[in-house]
Design a protein around this motif. Structure first.
Motif, PDB file in Angstrom:
ATOM      1  N   ASP A   1      -9.594  12.058  -6.243  1.00  0.00           N
ATOM      2  CA  ASP A   1      -8.451  12.675  -5.572  1.00  0.00           C
ATOM      3  C   ASP A   1      -7.495  11.564  -5.158  1.00  0.00           C
ATOM      4  OD1 ASP A   1      -6.711  14.395  -4.296  1.00  0.00           O
ATOM      5  OD2 ASP A   1      -7.906  14.524  -2.455  1.00  0.00           O
ATOM      6  N   PRO A   2      -6.767  11.009  -6.115  1.00  0.00           N
ATOM      7  CA  PRO A   2      -5.974   9.784  -5.860  1.00  0.00           C
ATOM      8  C   PRO A   2      -4.977   9.967  -4.716  1.00  0.00           C
ATOM      9  CG  PRO A   2      -6.078  10.262  -8.199  1.00  0.00           C
ATOM     10  CD  PRO A   2      -6.624  11.465  -7.496  1.00  0.00           C
ATOM     11  N   ARG A   3      -5.001   8.991  -3.805  1.00  0.00           N
ATOM     12  CA  ARG A   3      -4.076   9.036  -2.665  1.00  0.00           C
ATOM     13  C   ARG A   3      -3.316   7.722  -2.473  1.00  0.00           C
ATOM     14  NH1 ARG A   3      -6.589  11.363   2.746  1.00  0.00           N
ATOM     15  NH2 ARG A   3      -4.448  10.812   3.365  1.00  0.00           N
TER      16      ARG A   3
ATOM     17  N   VAL B   1       0.866  -1.177   0.000  1.00  0.00           N
ATOM     18  CA  VAL B   1       0.000   0.000   0.000  1.00  0.00           C
ATOM     19  C   VAL B   1       0.902   1.226   0.000  1.00  0.00           C
ATOM     20  CG1 VAL B   1      -1.818   1.274   1.191  1.00  0.00           C
ATOM     21  CG2 VAL B   1      -1.766  -1.234   1.307  1.00  0.00           C
ATOM     22  N   MET B   2       0.765   2.062  -1.038  1.00  0.00           N
ATOM     23  CA  MET B   2       1.645   3.226  -1.191  1.00  0.00           C
ATOM     24  C   MET B   2       0.841   4.508  -1.282  1.00  0.00           C
ATOM     25  SD  MET B   2       4.314   4.157  -4.294  1.00  0.00           S
ATOM     26  CE  MET B   2       5.356   2.739  -4.033  1.00  0.00           C
TER      27      MET B   2
ATOM     28  N   ASN C   1       3.639  10.965  -2.132  1.00  0.00           N
ATOM     29  CA  ASN C   1       5.034  11.116  -1.706  1.00  0.00           C
ATOM     30  C   ASN C   1       5.828   9.814  -1.690  1.00  0.00           C
ATOM     31  OD1 ASN C   1       3.992   9.813   0.587  1.00  0.00           O
ATOM     32  ND2 ASN C   1       3.587  11.773   1.614  1.00  0.00           N
ATOM     33  N   GLY C   2       5.200   8.699  -2.058  1.00  0.00           N
ATOM     34  CA  GLY C   2       5.914   7.426  -2.124  1.00  0.00           C
ATOM     35  C   GLY C   2       5.998   6.673  -0.816  1.00  0.00           C
ATOM     36  N   GLU C   3       5.352   7.172   0.251  1.00  0.00           N
ATOM     37  CA  GLU C   3       5.391   6.468   1.526  1.00  0.00           C
ATOM     38  C   GLU C   3       4.625   5.151   1.445  1.00  0.00           C
ATOM     39  OE1 GLU C   3       6.011   9.744   5.055  1.00  0.00           O
ATOM     40  OE2 GLU C   3       4.004   8.945   4.700  1.00  0.00           O
ATOM     41  N   MET C   4       5.239   4.105   2.026  1.00  0.00           N
ATOM     42  CA  MET C   4       4.573   2.807   2.111  1.00  0.00           C
ATOM     43  C   MET C   4       3.831   2.738   3.439  1.00  0.00           C
ATOM     44  SD  MET C   4       5.642   1.498  -0.756  1.00  0.00           S
ATOM     45  CE  MET C   4       4.920  -0.111  -0.534  1.00  0.00           C
ATOM     46  N   LEU C   5       2.510   2.504   3.369  1.00  0.00           N
ATOM     47  CA  LEU C   5       1.732   2.350   4.585  1.00  0.00           C
ATOM     48  C   LEU C   5       1.701   0.897   5.044  1.00  0.00           C
ATOM     49  CD1 LEU C   5       0.632   5.105   3.294  1.00  0.00           C
ATOM     50  CD2 LEU C   5      -1.388   4.672   4.693  1.00  0.00           C
ATOM     51  N   ALA C   6       1.877  -0.001   4.114  1.00  0.00           N
ATOM     52  CA  ALA C   6       1.925  -1.430   4.443  1.00  0.00           C
ATOM     53  C   ALA C   6       2.725  -2.140   3.364  1.00  0.00           C
ATOM     54  CB  ALA C   6       0.521  -2.026   4.548  1.00  0.00           C
ATOM     55  N   LEU C   7       3.495  -3.129   3.797  1.00  0.00           N
ATOM     56  CA  LEU C   7       4.213  -3.998   2.865  1.00  0.00           C
ATOM     57  C   LEU C   7       4.363  -5.339   3.573  1.00  0.00           C
ATOM     58  CD1 LEU C   7       7.404  -3.128   0.772  1.00  0.00           C
ATOM     59  CD2 LEU C   7       6.611  -5.421   1.292  1.00  0.00           C
TER      60      LEU C   7
ATOM     61  N   ALA D   1       1.608   4.327  -9.010  1.00  0.00           N
ATOM     62  CA  ALA D   1       1.529   5.591  -8.283  1.00  0.00           C
ATOM     63  C   ALA D   1       1.754   6.757  -9.234  1.00  0.00           C
ATOM     64  CB  ALA D   1       2.568   5.607  -7.162  1.00  0.00           C
ATOM     65  N   MET D   2       2.598   6.553 -10.234  1.00  0.00           N
ATOM     66  CA  MET D   2       2.832   7.585 -11.247  1.00  0.00           C
ATOM     67  C   MET D   2       1.539   7.887 -12.014  1.00  0.00           C
ATOM     68  SD  MET D   2       5.374   7.360 -14.565  1.00  0.00           S
ATOM     69  CE  MET D   2       4.404   5.978 -15.217  1.00  0.00           C
ATOM     70  N   LEU D   3       0.754   6.859 -12.335  1.00  0.00           N
ATOM     71  CA  LEU D   3      -0.521   7.078 -13.006  1.00  0.00           C
ATOM     72  C   LEU D   3      -1.487   7.850 -12.102  1.00  0.00           C
ATOM     73  CD1 LEU D   3      -1.351   3.664 -14.752  1.00  0.00           C
ATOM     74  CD2 LEU D   3      -0.404   5.744 -15.785  1.00  0.00           C
TER      75      LEU D   3
END
Length: 616
Positions: A555-557, A283-284, A288-294, A457-459
Motif C-alpha cells: 500500500d505505497p505511501r 520524503v514525499m 498527494n505530493g506532500e513533502m514530509l521532510a526536505l 512517486a508516480m511509480l
C-alpha cells in the motif's frame, strides 16, 4: 508819510487750570480738514474691509479642505502598523517562523526626572545610568558614555525583549522612551532554513518561502485613526468599522519537524563521514505530493544569516541538475512495459559490454550476468541489460515518454526556485544511437532530486504525476488543515507500476547487505552511483551517490530519496553512502506515521529473536 503799524492779532484769554492758580491753557481754534485726506483715510479703511472679506471668503470657501485637514490632524491620532508578518507552522502546528516584539531604548537627558521629583528638577545622566544598567545588565559607565554631551535622541540599546522592556517601564523615568518593532524569529534554527528562508535586518525577504510567499505572509494591517476630544479623551465614533480586526492567519507547512530533524542529522553525519560536498534527503507522500521532510547540508541559521556564506541560502535539491544514473532505471523499465516492448516475465542477456555507434558501454564491474530477468537487472544494476531492454523501445517513443513525464519541464510545485531539467532535443536523441543508450541507465540527461522524487512517486501511486509541495495554505488561529486527497495526471497504467514496484521490492529483499530490509515491512528500493557531469563533460573521480526507497509496497505511501554529492574515499556507492541515511529516515517514518507491518508474524519473530539470541 508815516508807516502804519501792522494789525495786532488778538490773544485769547488764558483760563486757569483747576488746582493751578495763575496758570491758563491755550485754546486752538478748529479748522476743517482737507478733502483729499478724508478720501485717503476712507480708501484705506475700505481696502482693509475688502481684504478682510476676501480673506474670510478664501478661508471659508477656497481653503476649506486644508483647514479641515489641519484640524483633523490635531483632533485625530494615527497609529501606523508595525508591518507584522504571519506565523509559519509545520504540519502539526509547531512554530517554524514568527514575529516577536522587540524594543529600541531611547534616552533624552534634558528631560530626566524620577518619580516623586519636583517637575522642574533635572536628574543627572549618571543617576539614570545606574538604574538602567541594573535592568539592562550593562555597566552604567557604558550607558553614561553614550549619553555624554548629548541632550536628546540617544540610542541606549536595541533588540530588547518584552520582559526587559516591562522592567524599564516600571522605573517610570521621564526622558526614557521605548520604541516597539517586530523581529522575525526562527525557533527551529537551521532545521527549515533551506525552505523557509529569512528576512534581512530591514525585514526584506531574501530567500525561501519568506520571499516566494511574501504577499501571503504579510498581515492585513491598516493605519489606526482615533478621534480625540478637547481634553484628549478617545472618541469611539472616530474609529472605522474593522479597525480592531486581528489577523490570526498562519501558513501551515506539510513538513514534519520531527522527521525533518531525524533526516537532517542522519544526512549531516553521513556527509561529514564521507567528506562529501553536500547532501539532500526528501520524503514525499506519493498519494498527494506532500513533502514530509526536505533537508540539505550544509545549511545555515536564519537567526544569524549574516554569519554564513550566501551560497547556502538556496535549496540545491530543487535548483541544481544532475544525472540520476541507476535510480532512473525503474522508471525506464516502466516506460518499456507501458510500450509493451518488454514483458513482465521477460529476460535479457547481459554479456558485460557492448558498443553503440562506436562508443563502448560497460557494467560498473565490467562483468556480465548472463541471461537474467528484470528484477535481477535492477538488483545487479546492469547497464548493458538496460540498454538492450530499452533498445526495444522506438527512439521516437522513448524521447516522447521522457518529454511526457516532464524531464525538461519545471515541476508544478510551490518550492521556491524549482527549475526544469535538460533533455536532448528530439532530432539529436533520435539521430544519435548513443543518446537513447546512455539514457537507458540514467545518463545523458539531467534533472533535480525533486523531479526524481516526483517520478518515483508516480511509480508508487499507480502512475499519477502529483505535484510536490510543502504548504497546505493559510489557516485561522490554531486550526490545522487536513491532508488533501489524491490527484494528479494519470500517465502510466497502474498494473505496469505495480510490476515495477514488485521488482524494486526484490532488490531490497535479496540485498541484506544494503541494510534497508526491515522484518515485517515490504520495502522497495534502488541504489545509484553516477558520474558527475559539468558543462557537458564528466568530472574525473567525481560521483553522485543516491538511494530511493518505497514503502510499504503493498500500500505505497512514501518515497524516500537520498542524494550525496561527491563523497570522498574508496567504496563510495549508493549502497554505502546514501542507503544508511535512508534506513534511519525509514525507521523514524515507521514510528512517526505509525505504519502497521505488512507481515506481523515476521515482525514478531524478529523481535523474539532479538530478545533471545540463543534461541534457534
Amino acid at each position: 508819510m508815516a508807516q502804519q503799524a501792522p494789525p495786532h492779532t488778538p490773544r485769547l484769554p488764558r483760563t486757569a487750570r483747576p488746582g493751578r492758580p495763575g496758570r491758563s491753557e491755550r485754546v486752538v481754534a478748529m479748522q476743517p480738514l482737507p478733502t483729499h485726506r478724508l478720501l485717503l483715510v476712507y480708501g484705506l479703511l475700505a481696502t482693509a474691509l475688502v481684504g478682510l472679506g476676501a480673506r474670510l471668503a478664501w478661508l471659508q470657501v477656497i481653503d476649506t479642505q486644508n483647514l479641515q485637514n489641519r484640524a483633523r490632524a490635531i483632533q485625530t491620532q494615527s497609529v501606523a502598523p508595525l508591518g507584522k508578518r504571519r506565523t509559519i507552522v509545520d504540519r502539526n502546528g509547531r512554530l517554524v517562523a514568527l514575529d516577536e516584539q522587540r524594543f529600541t531604548l531611547w534616552a533624552h537627558p534634558r528631560y530626566f526626572n524620577f518619580p516623586g521629583d519636583d517637575p522642574q528638577k533635572l536628574r543627572r545622566p549618571d543617576e539614570v545610568a545606574s538604574r538602567l544598567g541594573a535592568v539592562l545588565a550593562q555597566p552604567s559607565e557604558t550607558l553614561l558614555q553614550r549619553m555624554a554631551g548629548r541632550p536628546s535622541g540617544v540610542k541606549l540599546g536595541t533588540d530588547i525583549d518584552p520582559e526587559t522592556a516591562d522592567r524599564i517601564r516600571r522605573l517610570n523615568i521621564s526622558g526614557i522612551d521605548l520604541e516597539a518593532y517586530p523581529q522575525r524569529v526562527y525557533p527551529q534554527g537551521s532545521l527549515f532554513a533551506n525552505l523557509v528562508g529569512f528576512l534581512n535586518l530591514e525585514r526584506v525577504p531574501q530567500a525561501g518561502l519568506e520571499q516566494s510567499r511574501n504577499s501571503d505572509l504579510q498581515r492585513n494591517e491598516t493605519t489606526l485613526r482615533m478621534r480625540r476630544g478637547a481634553d484628549g479623551t478617545p472618541l469611539p465614533e472616530g474609529m472605522a468599522a474593522g479597525s480592531l480586526y486581528g489577523d490570526d492567519l498562519r501558513l501551515q507547512l506539510t513538513l514534519d519537524a520531527r522527521l525533518q530533524q531525524v533526516t537532517q542529522k542522519a544526512l549531516h553525519d553521513q556527509v561529514k563521514k564521507w567528506k562529501a560536498k553536500r547532501g539532500a534527503a526528501l520524503v514525499m507522500d506519493v498519494r498527494n505530493g506532500e513533502m514530509l521532510a526536505l533537508a540539505s547540508v550544509p545549511t545555515y541559521d536564519p537567526n544569524r544569516f549574516w554569519s554564513f556564506n550566501p551560497g547556502l541560502f538556496r535549496e540545491w535539491s530543487v535548483q541544481d541538475l544532475y544525472e540520476p544514473g541507476s535510480t532512473f532505471k525503474p522508471i525506464n523499465l516502466a516506460l518499456a512495459l507501458q510500450e509493451k516492448a518488454i514483458q513482465a516475465d521477460g529476460k535479457v542477456f547481459d554479456n558485460g559490454s557492448l558498443s553503440i555507434g562506436g562508443w563502448p558501454i560497460f557494467n560498473h564491474n565490467r562483468q556480465g550476468n548472463g541471461l537474467i530477468d528484470f528484477p535481477t537487472v535492477l538488483e545487479a544494476s546492469s547497464n548493458v541489460a538496460m540498454v538492450k531492454a530499452m533498445g526495444k523501445v522506438k527512439r521516437e517513443r522513448f524521447w516522447q515518454w521522457l518529454s511526457t513525464i516532464g524531464i525538461d519541464e519545471r515541476p508544478d510545485t510551490d518550492l521556491p526556485g524549482a527549475v526544469a531539467g535538460e533533455l536532448k532535443d528530439r532530432k539529436t536523441f533520435i539521430s544519435h544511437p548513443i543518446e537513447p543508450a546512455v539514457a537507458a541507465f540514467g545518463q545523458g540527461f539531467s534533472l533535480t532530486p525533486l523531479k526524481l522524487a516526483q517520478l518515483h512517486a508516480m511509480l508508487a501511486n499507480g502512475g499519477r504525476l502529483v505535484s510536490p509541495h510543502i504548504t497546505r495554505g493559510l489557516r485561522s488561529g490554531d486550526a490545522l488543515a487536513p491532508a488533501p486527497g489524491g490527484g494528479g495526471l494519470q500517465v502510466l497504467d497502474p498494473e505496469v507500476t505495480k510490476v515495477v514496484m514488485g521488482w524494486m521490492e526484490t532488490v531490497v529483499a535479496n540485498s541484506k547487505s544494503l541494510g534497508i530490509h526491515i522484518p515485517g515491512y515490504r520495502i522497495g528500493g534502488k541504489t545509484g552511483t553516477a558520474q558527475k557531469a559539468e558543462r557537458g563533460m564528466y568530472i574525473p573521480g567525481a560521483l553522485i551517490t543516491s538511494f530511493v526507497g518505497h514503502l510499504p509496497i503493498d500500500d505505497p505511501r512514501y518515497v524516500v530519496l537520498v542524494v550525496v554529492d561527491e563523497p570522498k574515499g574508496g567504496n563510495t556507492y549508493g549502497s554505502t553512502v546514501a542507503a544508511p541515511v535512508a534506513r534511519k529516515i525509514i525507521d523514524a517514518l515507521l514510528v512517526l506515521e505509525q505504519l502497521p507491518p505488512s507481515d506481523p508474524k515476521a515482525l514478531g519473530a524478529s523481535r523474539s529473536k532479538a530478545a533471545n539470541p540463543s534461541a534457534g
